[in-house]
Design an enzyme around this catalytic site. Structure first.
Site, PDB file in Angstrom:
ATOM      1  N   ALA A   8      -3.897  34.914  37.276  1.00  0.00           N
ATOM      2  CA  ALA A   8      -4.458  36.250  37.069  1.00  0.00           C
ATOM      3  C   ALA A   8      -4.526  36.988  38.398  1.00  0.00           C
ATOM      4  O   ALA A   8      -5.150  36.504  39.336  1.00  0.00           O
ATOM      5  CB  ALA A   8      -5.853  36.161  36.458  1.00  0.00           C
ATOM      6  N   CYS A   9      -3.892  38.151  38.473  1.00  0.00           N
ATOM      7  CA  CYS A   9      -3.960  38.971  39.684  1.00  0.00           C
ATOM      8  C   CYS A   9      -4.916  40.142  39.462  1.00  0.00           C
ATOM      9  O   CYS A   9      -5.403  40.349  38.353  1.00  0.00           O
ATOM     10  CB  CYS A   9      -2.579  39.459  40.103  1.00  0.00           C
ATOM     11  SG  CYS A   9      -1.851  40.703  39.013  1.00  0.00           S
ATOM     12  N   THR A  10      -5.141  40.911  40.490  1.00  0.00           N
ATOM     13  CA  THR A  10      -6.121  41.991  40.393  1.00  0.00           C
ATOM     14  C   THR A  10      -5.703  43.076  39.403  1.00  0.00           C
ATOM     15  O   THR A  10      -6.539  43.617  38.700  1.00  0.00           O
ATOM     16  CB  THR A  10      -6.387  42.639  41.765  1.00  0.00           C
ATOM     17  OG1 THR A  10      -5.143  43.020  42.333  1.00  0.00           O
ATOM     18  CG2 THR A  10      -7.109  41.681  42.679  1.00  0.00           C
ATOM     19  N   GLY A  12      -3.365  42.513  36.995  1.00  0.00           N
ATOM     20  CA  GLY A  12      -3.056  41.862  35.724  1.00  0.00           C
ATOM     21  C   GLY A  12      -1.672  42.139  35.197  1.00  0.00           C
ATOM     22  O   GLY A  12      -1.403  41.966  34.012  1.00  0.00           O
ATOM     23  N   THR A  16       0.879  38.490  38.172  1.00  0.00           N
ATOM     24  CA  THR A  16       0.492  37.487  37.179  1.00  0.00           C
ATOM     25  C   THR A  16       1.734  36.841  36.573  1.00  0.00           C
ATOM     26  O   THR A  16       1.841  35.616  36.520  1.00  0.00           O
ATOM     27  CB  THR A  16      -0.366  38.131  36.062  1.00  0.00           C
ATOM     28  OG1 THR A  16      -1.565  38.646  36.656  1.00  0.00           O
ATOM     29  CG2 THR A  16      -0.721  37.130  34.979  1.00  0.00           C
TER      30      THR A  16
END
Length: 101
Positions: A8-10, A12, A16
């Site tokens: 999960a990245c900031t 999304g 990701t």
């Protein structure tokens, strides 16, 4: 080795899914199985099952944000890294895991 991962990245979106693909490719290239759950702007995809988690030798948490469902991994061996590590150095991450297990 059997691995599971949550990515999960900031935002999304891009990191990701790029991280998911890089982890899959790196693990499979080295002869390991991996199942990756993404938690992005469209929700959870590839949700890890209880069986997936139980059978896993290690959980990779490649996350830049707080993810949901982390209690599922209680008692499991885990490694936490930023998504950019999975994107830029997935092969080295898998090698490090091999040495630690």
């Amino acid at each position: 080795m059997k691995l599971v991962a949550v990515v999960a990245c900031t935002s999304g979106i891009a990191h990701t899914y790029i991280a998911r693909e890089k982890l899959i490719n790196a693990a499979e290239k080295r002869g390991h199985s991996i199942k990756v759950e993404t938690q992005g702007t469209i929700g959870v995809e590839g949700k890890l099952t209880k069986k997936d988690i139980e059978e896993a030798d290690l959980v990779i948490m490649a996350t830049d944000i707080q993810t949901t469902g982390n209690e599922r991994f209680e008692g499991k061996r885990k490694i936490k890294v930023a998504t950019n590590i999975a994107v830029k150095a997935a092969g080295q991450l898998i090698e490090k895991i091999e040495k630690e297990i």
